[in-house]
Design an enzyme around this catalytic site. Structure first.
Site, PDB file in Angstrom:
ATOM      1  N   ASP A 137       0.848  -1.184   0.000  1.00  0.00           N
ATOM      2  CA  ASP A 137       0.000   0.000   0.000  1.00  0.00           C
ATOM      3  C   ASP A 137       0.885   1.235   0.000  1.00  0.00           C
ATOM      4  O   ASP A 137       1.760   1.387   0.865  1.00  0.00           O
ATOM      5  CB  ASP A 137      -0.910   0.011   1.229  1.00  0.00           C
ATOM      6  N   ASP A 184     -15.334  -3.074  -1.503  1.00  0.00           N
ATOM      7  CA  ASP A 184     -14.866  -2.630  -0.187  1.00  0.00           C
ATOM      8  C   ASP A 184     -16.078  -2.340   0.695  1.00  0.00           C
ATOM      9  O   ASP A 184     -16.883  -1.450   0.374  1.00  0.00           O
ATOM     10  CB  ASP A 184     -14.006  -1.371  -0.333  1.00  0.00           C
TER      11      ASP A 184
END
Length: 244
Positions: free
Chosen positions: A8, A129
């Site tokens: 990330d 998500d």
């Protein structure tokens, strides 16, 4: 089951967030390319890369770091975060990304996702998500009124390569993967499902593999991999053993 170690990206560094909160970022490596190289040495076959700044701002913000990763490793990379136009998809595939992950536009412009899936077969994934039962958008800073199964079914016959289902409440928290929620999506569609969020140990991988119903195609490994709670050799052996 394919394992996807996560890189990330925030401000050019390799970080992990807690519940997707940018203010709660832990820096694990200031060189994402070196981190990618380490994951290759560890024996992983794929990388999962997310441009966190890009996800919030709606356009790529860590392109240099992604490019460095692509130059450094030869294993396939799936990339998400701020990719919201066909031109952006094309740019990253031309740059060497094996699979582009589309999230916010899957909610706001599903036809774009379907067009991309037709143009680049097996190279488009959809991020599902989930926070409080609804699909989040804009780098998890916003919410939609869609539930994950409704979103997943939008792309049932679109030719997308995978759905990446993340339980935001568990992401980075090492509280265990949400096997039931991920499995419910997998059972609802014929698209391969990758589990993300909360994977804390090899036991989570085994639980995903052991559930009844549609198989879970993969899992994203994050904080537990970085802090040593999951050892690469052990988790790879577990995934391979089950596959065999």
């Amino acid at each position: 089951m394919i394992l996807y170690p996560a890189i990330d990206l925030k401000d050019g560094q390799c970080v992990r967030l807690l519940h997707g909160d940018m203010a709660k970022a832990t820096v694990f490596n200031d060189s994402p390319a070196r981190q990618a190289e380490q994951f290759v040495k560890d024996g992983f076959d794929w990388l999962h890369v997310v441009d966190l700044n890009g996800a919030i701002e709606g356009q790529s913000r860590n392109a240099e770091a992604v490019a460095a990763i692509l130059r450094t490793v030869s294993i396939p990379v799936q990339l998400g975060g701020g990719i919201r136009t066909l031109e952006a998809v094309r740019g990253w595939i031309d740059a060497g990304v094996s699979r582009v992950i589309l999230g916010t536009v899957a909610v706001t412009n599903p036809e774009l996702v379907k067009t991309a899936a037709r143009e680049w077969p097996e190279q488009i994934a959809v991020a599902v998500d989930v926070r409080d039962g609804k699909v989040a958008v804009d780098g998890w800073t916003g919410a939609s009124n869609l539930d994950p199964i409704t979103l997943a079914r939008r792309f049932q016959d679109a030719g997308v390569a995978a759905l990446i289902v993340t339980d935001i409440s568990r992401d980075g928290a090492m509280t265990g993967v949400n096997v039931e929620a991920v499995g419910a999506v997998a059972d609802a569609v014929d698209i391969p499902v990758i589990a993300s969020g909360g994977v804390a140990s090899v036991a989570d991988i085994l639980a995903l593999q052991a559930r009844k119903g549609a198989p879970i195609a993969g899992a994203v490994l994050g904080r537990a991999l970085y802090n040593g709670a999951i050892r690469p050799a052990e988790v790879i052996a577990a995934a391979n053993r089950r596959a065999a």
